[in-house]
Design a protein around this motif. Sequence first.
Motif, PDB file in Angstrom:
ATOM      1  N   ILE A  75       0.840  -1.196   0.000  1.00  0.00           N
ATOM      2  CA  ILE A  75       0.000   0.000   0.000  1.00  0.00           C
ATOM      3  C   ILE A  75       0.872   1.242   0.000  1.00  0.00           C
ATOM      4  N   GLY A  76       0.344   2.289  -0.577  1.00  0.00           N
ATOM      5  CA  GLY A  76       1.050   3.562  -0.611  1.00  0.00           C
ATOM      6  C   GLY A  76       0.338   4.504  -1.547  1.00  0.00           C
ATOM      7  N   PRO A  77       0.734   5.766  -1.547  1.00  0.00           N
ATOM      8  CA  PRO A  77       0.107   6.727  -2.454  1.00  0.00           C
ATOM      9  C   PRO A  77       0.475   6.440  -3.904  1.00  0.00           C
ATOM     10  N   ARG A  90      -0.109  -9.245   6.689  1.00  0.00           N
ATOM     11  CA  ARG A  90       0.876  -8.182   6.919  1.00  0.00           C
ATOM     12  C   ARG A  90       0.726  -7.129   5.829  1.00  0.00           C
ATOM     13  N   ILE A  91       1.151  -5.931   6.167  1.00  0.00           N
ATOM     14  CA  ILE A  91       1.026  -4.791   5.268  1.00  0.00           C
ATOM     15  C   ILE A  91       2.395  -4.150   5.111  1.00  0.00           C
ATOM     16  N   CYS A  92       2.729  -3.795   3.864  1.00  0.00           N
ATOM     17  CA  CYS A  92       3.954  -3.045   3.587  1.00  0.00           C
ATOM     18  C   CYS A  92       3.554  -1.657   3.100  1.00  0.00           C
ATOM     19  N   VAL A  93       3.885  -0.639   3.880  1.00  0.00           N
ATOM     20  CA  VAL A  93       3.597   0.745   3.495  1.00  0.00           C
ATOM     21  C   VAL A  93       4.790   1.272   2.699  1.00  0.00           C
ATOM     22  N   MET A  94       4.517   1.736   1.462  1.00  0.00           N
ATOM     23  CA  MET A  94       5.569   2.220   0.576  1.00  0.00           C
ATOM     24  C   MET A  94       5.418   3.711   0.313  1.00  0.00           C
ATOM     25  N   ASN A  95       6.550   4.343   0.032  1.00  0.00           N
ATOM     26  CA  ASN A  95       6.564   5.759  -0.330  1.00  0.00           C
ATOM     27  C   ASN A  95       7.789   6.032  -1.189  1.00  0.00           C
ATOM     28  N   ILE A 144      10.399   1.175   1.362  1.00  0.00           N
ATOM     29  CA  ILE A 144       9.569   0.637   2.438  1.00  0.00           C
ATOM     30  C   ILE A 144       9.609   1.587   3.621  1.00  0.00           C
ATOM     31  N   GLU A 145       8.421   2.017   4.064  1.00  0.00           N
ATOM     32  CA  GLU A 145       8.337   2.839   5.267  1.00  0.00           C
ATOM     33  C   GLU A 145       8.091   1.982   6.509  1.00  0.00           C
ATOM     34  N   ALA A 186      -1.619  -5.242  10.683  1.00  0.00           N
ATOM     35  CA  ALA A 186      -2.441  -4.042  10.803  1.00  0.00           C
ATOM     36  C   ALA A 186      -2.360  -3.487  12.221  1.00  0.00           C
ATOM     37  N   GLU A 187      -2.415  -4.357  13.205  1.00  0.00           N
ATOM     38  CA  GLU A 187      -2.371  -3.913  14.600  1.00  0.00           C
ATOM     39  C   GLU A 187      -1.056  -3.215  14.917  1.00  0.00           C
ATOM     40  N   GLU A 188       0.053  -3.789  14.433  1.00  0.00           N
ATOM     41  CA  GLU A 188       1.365  -3.186  14.692  1.00  0.00           C
ATOM     42  C   GLU A 188       1.467  -1.794  14.070  1.00  0.00           C
ATOM     43  N   ILE A 189       0.971  -1.667  12.834  1.00  0.00           N
ATOM     44  CA  ILE A 189       1.082  -0.380  12.144  1.00  0.00           C
ATOM     45  C   ILE A 189       0.153   0.655  12.771  1.00  0.00           C
ATOM     46  N   LEU A 190      -1.052   0.245  13.137  1.00  0.00           N
ATOM     47  CA  LEU A 190      -1.992   1.175  13.759  1.00  0.00           C
ATOM     48  C   LEU A 190      -1.518   1.636  15.137  1.00  0.00           C
ATOM     49  N   LYS A 191      -0.969   0.707  15.895  1.00  0.00           N
ATOM     50  CA  LYS A 191      -0.553   1.048  17.265  1.00  0.00           C
ATOM     51  C   LYS A 191       0.815   1.704  17.306  1.00  0.00           C
ATOM     52  N   HIS A 192       1.687   1.317  16.370  1.00  0.00           N
ATOM     53  CA  HIS A 192       3.065   1.819  16.409  1.00  0.00           C
ATOM     54  C   HIS A 192       3.527   2.249  15.023  1.00  0.00           C
ATOM     55  N   PRO A 193       2.931   3.303  14.446  1.00  0.00           N
ATOM     56  CA  PRO A 193       3.403   3.771  13.143  1.00  0.00           C
ATOM     57  C   PRO A 193       4.875   4.150  13.220  1.00  0.00           C
ATOM     58  N   ALA A 194       5.636   3.754  12.200  1.00  0.00           N
ATOM     59  CA  ALA A 194       7.095   3.855  12.266  1.00  0.00           C
ATOM     60  C   ALA A 194       7.614   5.277  12.185  1.00  0.00           C
ATOM     61  N   ASN A 195       6.868   6.166  11.515  1.00  0.00           N
ATOM     62  CA  ASN A 195       7.376   7.524  11.304  1.00  0.00           C
ATOM     63  C   ASN A 195       6.219   8.456  10.949  1.00  0.00           C
ATOM     64  N   ASP A 196       6.554   9.718  10.700  1.00  0.00           N
ATOM     65  CA  ASP A 196       5.523  10.721  10.417  1.00  0.00           C
ATOM     66  C   ASP A 196       4.777  10.427   9.128  1.00  0.00           C
ATOM     67  N   PHE A 197       5.468   9.864   8.122  1.00  0.00           N
ATOM     68  CA  PHE A 197       4.783   9.544   6.874  1.00  0.00           C
ATOM     69  C   PHE A 197       3.671   8.524   7.114  1.00  0.00           C
ATOM     70  N   VAL A 198       3.974   7.461   7.863  1.00  0.00           N
ATOM     71  CA  VAL A 198       2.974   6.417   8.130  1.00  0.00           C
ATOM     72  C   VAL A 198       1.821   7.005   8.949  1.00  0.00           C
ATOM     73  N   LYS A 199       2.135   7.823   9.928  1.00  0.00           N
ATOM     74  CA  LYS A 199       1.079   8.457  10.737  1.00  0.00           C
ATOM     75  C   LYS A 199       0.153   9.286   9.853  1.00  0.00           C
ATOM     76  N   GLU A 200       0.724  10.092   8.967  1.00  0.00           N
ATOM     77  CA  GLU A 200      -0.094  10.940   8.102  1.00  0.00           C
ATOM     78  C   GLU A 200      -0.895  10.112   7.108  1.00  0.00           C
ATOM     79  N   PHE A 201      -0.284   9.020   6.608  1.00  0.00           N
ATOM     80  CA  PHE A 201      -0.988   8.133   5.680  1.00  0.00           C
ATOM     81  C   PHE A 201      -2.193   7.497   6.366  1.00  0.00           C
ATOM     82  N   LEU A 202      -2.027   7.112   7.627  1.00  0.00           N
ATOM     83  CA  LEU A 202      -3.144   6.546   8.392  1.00  0.00           C
ATOM     84  C   LEU A 202      -4.225   7.586   8.631  1.00  0.00           C
TER      85      LEU A 202
END
Length: 324
Positions: free
Chosen positions: A33-35, A205-210, A214-215, A220-236
């Motif tokens: 997933i990604g923009p 599992r989900i791979c967030v790309m930008n 790989i970001e 899903a639970e890991e990404i929602l609870k612990h987004p790795a960086n500001d890009f992932v937070k904003e994407f969510l």
Amino acid sequence: MITFENVYKYYDDTAVVEDFSLTINEGEFFVLIGPSGSGKTTTLKMINQLIDLSKGSISIEGKKISDYNLQELRWNIGYVLQQIALFPNMTVEENILIVPEMKKWEKDKMHDRVTELLERVDMDPETYRDRQVSDLSGGQQQRIGVVRALAADPAIILMDEPFSALDPITKNSLQEDVTRLQKELKKTIVFVTHDMQEAINLGDRICVMNEGQIEQVGTAEEILKHPANDFVKEFLRTGLPHYKEEKTIQDVLNKDYVFEKSETSQADLDSEASLDDLTIALSKHPQVTVSSKESGSRLLLTREHLVRYYAEELETEKAGVGNG
């Protein structure tokens, strides 16, 4: 089962996929997933060599894809597109059997396979087998697209935004069908989407790309609870209107609601634990010792600290609503 090692894809001097390394497990529903322009479809198409990689390697079951016979590779990887790409002048059965025909399956085996697969997607074989695909609805056509990808029993299915053109009700129904089929048939599915809710609904599992990189990779639970960086937070935040980043004890510490530890407590927590964990601990104990990963120190939090933190958050939220 599918391993990317330092994969790059260049167009001229521009890297659309850059230093991409991960492993997709056998039988996993894996979502990219990604923009737009993040490289997710390019990454998908490199698996079956619809697009050639520029550098690095991709392996399936330990064998580099460049070492496979190209026809054999593609016959053993199902592919489902957003543009359904069925042959309108052919029947449902003829569309489903394109690859089994090429592989010279026996007629009885092909007939039984069509029956089995149509039944799996709740389409009566005797009603739909001989129907022209042009007579089907969009949702029915996409079901046939999924069934066709499964027809020759490939181990891997690639799906490139297959449901994005469908109405929400049909989309949800097809998501349920594909999830059920994947679990029943134990296929490895690599699925591209730009829809975060769809990724959450489907992915093991989900791979967030930008921008080709790989970001974050995780459940899903890991990404929602612990987004790795500001890009992932904003994407969510952009993709999930009701998303709220889970607050941790570190958020309380950042507000300086804390004592330097000067006495013992009966409960210990890490600063990355959630505020729910802290609330539960403080309901049982008047104070909690927190190990701060940022400062390396051990600090003391009390019920008063937590109440003051929540009060300030509520005041900020009310002020924001009032200004809006």
